[in-house]
Scaffold this motif. Structure first.
Motif, short mmCIF file in Angstrom:
data_model
loop_
_atom_site.label_atom_id
_atom_site.label_comp_id
_atom_site.label_asym_id
_atom_site.label_seq_id
_atom_site.Cartn_x
_atom_site.Cartn_y
_atom_site.Cartn_z
N SER A 36 40.07 35.00 33.28
CA SER A 36 39.76 34.41 31.98
C SER A 36 38.29 34.67 31.69
CB SER A 36 40.06 32.92 31.96
OG SER A 36 39.20 32.24 32.87
N CYS A 37 37.95 34.51 30.42
CA CYS A 37 36.55 34.59 29.97
C CYS A 37 36.43 33.62 28.81
CB CYS A 37 36.20 36.02 29.54
SG CYS A 37 34.47 36.23 29.05
N GLY A 38 35.69 32.54 29.03
CA GLY A 38 35.63 31.50 28.01
C GLY A 38 37.02 30.93 27.81
N GLU A 39 37.44 30.83 26.57
CA GLU A 39 38.78 30.29 26.29
C GLU A 39 39.86 31.36 26.31
OE1 GLU A 39 37.06 31.16 22.18
OE2 GLU A 39 36.28 30.44 24.07
N TYR A 40 39.50 32.61 26.55
CA TYR A 40 40.45 33.72 26.48
C TYR A 40 41.06 34.06 27.83
CZ TYR A 40 38.72 34.39 21.81
OH TYR A 40 38.38 34.20 20.50
N ILE A 41 42.32 34.48 27.79
CA ILE A 41 43.01 35.03 28.95
C ILE A 41 43.37 36.47 28.61
CG2 ILE A 41 43.87 32.80 29.74
CD1 ILE A 41 46.61 33.56 28.53
N ASN A 121 36.31 43.04 41.42
CA ASN A 121 36.13 42.01 42.44
C ASN A 121 37.45 41.71 43.15
OD1 ASN A 121 33.38 41.71 41.98
ND2 ASN A 121 33.64 39.98 40.59
N SER A 122 38.55 41.64 42.41
CA SER A 122 39.86 41.39 43.01
C SER A 122 40.27 42.51 43.96
CB SER A 122 40.94 41.24 41.93
OG SER A 122 40.76 40.10 41.17
N LEU A 123 40.07 43.74 43.51
CA LEU A 123 40.41 44.89 44.35
C LEU A 123 39.57 44.90 45.62
CD1 LEU A 123 40.80 47.63 41.59
CD2 LEU A 123 42.64 46.43 42.82
N HIS A 124 38.30 44.50 45.49
CA HIS A 124 37.41 44.42 46.65
C HIS A 124 37.86 43.30 47.60
CE1 HIS A 124 33.77 44.51 49.05
NE2 HIS A 124 33.57 43.22 48.76
N SER A 125 38.20 42.14 47.06
CA SER A 125 38.60 41.02 47.92
C SER A 125 39.91 41.31 48.66
CB SER A 125 38.70 39.71 47.13
OG SER A 125 39.79 39.74 46.25
N ARG A 126 40.75 42.16 48.08
CA ARG A 126 42.00 42.58 48.74
C ARG A 126 41.77 43.78 49.67
NH1 ARG A 126 47.45 41.82 46.15
NH2 ARG A 126 47.28 39.96 44.89
N LYS A 127 40.51 44.20 49.78
CA LYS A 127 40.12 45.34 50.61
C LYS A 127 40.79 46.65 50.18
CE LYS A 127 38.98 42.47 54.61
NZ LYS A 127 38.00 41.78 53.90
N LEU A 128 40.96 46.80 48.85
CA LEU A 128 41.55 48.01 48.29
C LEU A 128 40.47 48.98 47.82
CD1 LEU A 128 44.46 46.37 46.29
CD2 LEU A 128 44.57 47.43 48.55
N ILE A 129 39.25 48.47 47.60
CA ILE A 129 38.08 49.30 47.29
C ILE A 129 36.89 48.68 48.02
CG2 ILE A 129 38.94 50.01 45.00
CD1 ILE A 129 36.86 48.08 43.76
N ASP A 130 35.83 49.47 48.15
CA ASP A 130 34.59 48.96 48.76
C ASP A 130 33.54 48.76 47.68
OD1 ASP A 130 35.45 48.96 51.44
OD2 ASP A 130 35.07 51.11 51.60
N LEU A 131 32.93 47.59 47.68
CA LEU A 131 31.81 47.27 46.81
C LEU A 131 30.72 46.66 47.69
CD1 LEU A 131 33.52 45.46 43.78
CD2 LEU A 131 32.63 47.80 43.82
N PRO A 132 29.46 46.80 47.30
CA PRO A 132 28.40 46.19 48.10
C PRO A 132 28.40 44.66 48.02
CG PRO A 132 27.50 47.26 46.16
CD PRO A 132 28.95 47.60 46.20
N GLY A 133 29.06 44.10 47.02
CA GLY A 133 29.14 42.66 46.84
C GLY A 133 29.90 42.34 45.57
N ALA A 134 30.06 41.07 45.28
CA ALA A 134 30.77 40.66 44.07
C ALA A 134 29.97 41.02 42.82
CB ALA A 134 31.04 39.16 44.10
N LEU A 135 30.69 41.47 41.79
CA LEU A 135 30.07 41.81 40.52
C LEU A 135 29.97 40.57 39.64
CD1 LEU A 135 32.05 45.08 39.72
CD2 LEU A 135 29.80 44.89 40.77
N PRO A 136 28.93 40.46 38.81
CA PRO A 136 28.84 39.33 37.88
C PRO A 136 29.95 39.45 36.83
CG PRO A 136 27.08 40.93 37.46
CD PRO A 136 27.81 41.39 38.69
N ILE A 137 30.54 38.31 36.48
CA ILE A 137 31.65 38.34 35.52
C ILE A 137 31.30 37.70 34.19
CG2 ILE A 137 33.44 38.48 37.25
CD1 ILE A 137 33.90 35.49 36.88
N GLY A 138 30.16 37.10 34.05
CA GLY A 138 29.78 36.37 32.84
C GLY A 138 29.35 37.18 31.71
#
Length: 138
Positions: A36-41, A121-138
């Motif tokens: 989600s982002c604000g009130e949107y899905i 971020n989801s793909l990274h947390s499932r270990k499907l891609i490598d990222l140096p860390g979580a990306l900002p979502i705001g």
């Protein structure tokens, strides 16, 4: 929209994801249901494609309090099989995306940038891609 999300949208994203092509649609549907982002899905809809070879998915925003209203398309994602058990996920650069209205880049860019950051971020947390860390979502 964060400057990093703007950077992602302007340049596009092209990433190899460790998931089977026939499983990627259910993975995206499952993950997107949590975003989600604000009130949107978000809702993912199939666009053009070639069965078993390429999918063009349209990412839409929706205000859940406005049930029955049309979805607002934000951008698209292209998915193609790569190697065995891998797909190539591509978000075309913003210049190649359709934008509605003069100020749409601010409004829909923020929503689409948030979606792409949440997806990576989801793909990274499932270990499907490598990222140096979580990306900002705001």
């Amino acid at each position: 929209m964060s400057s990093f999300a703007m950077f992602l949208l302007e340049g596009g994203v092209d990433v190899a994801v460790a998931v089977d092509f026939d499983r990627v649609a259910s993975l995206l549907e499952e993950e997107t249901a949590q975003y989600s982002c604000g009130e949107y899905i978000y809702k993912v809809r199939a666009g053009k494609g070639t069965l078993g070879k390429r999918w063009d998915l349209v990412i839409n925003a929706m205000d859940p309090d406005m049930e029955g209203q049309p979805l607002f398309p934000l951008g698209r994602i292209e998915i193609e099989p790569d190697d065995e058990g891998m797909v190539n996920l591509k978000v075309p650069p913003r210049i190649e995306q359709t934008v509605h209205g003069e100020d749409a880049a601010d409004w829909d860019g923020k929503l689409f940038g948030s979606y792409i950051s949440q997806l990576l971020n989801s793909l990274h947390s499932r270990k499907l891609i490598d990222l140096p860390g979580a990306l900002p979502i705001g």
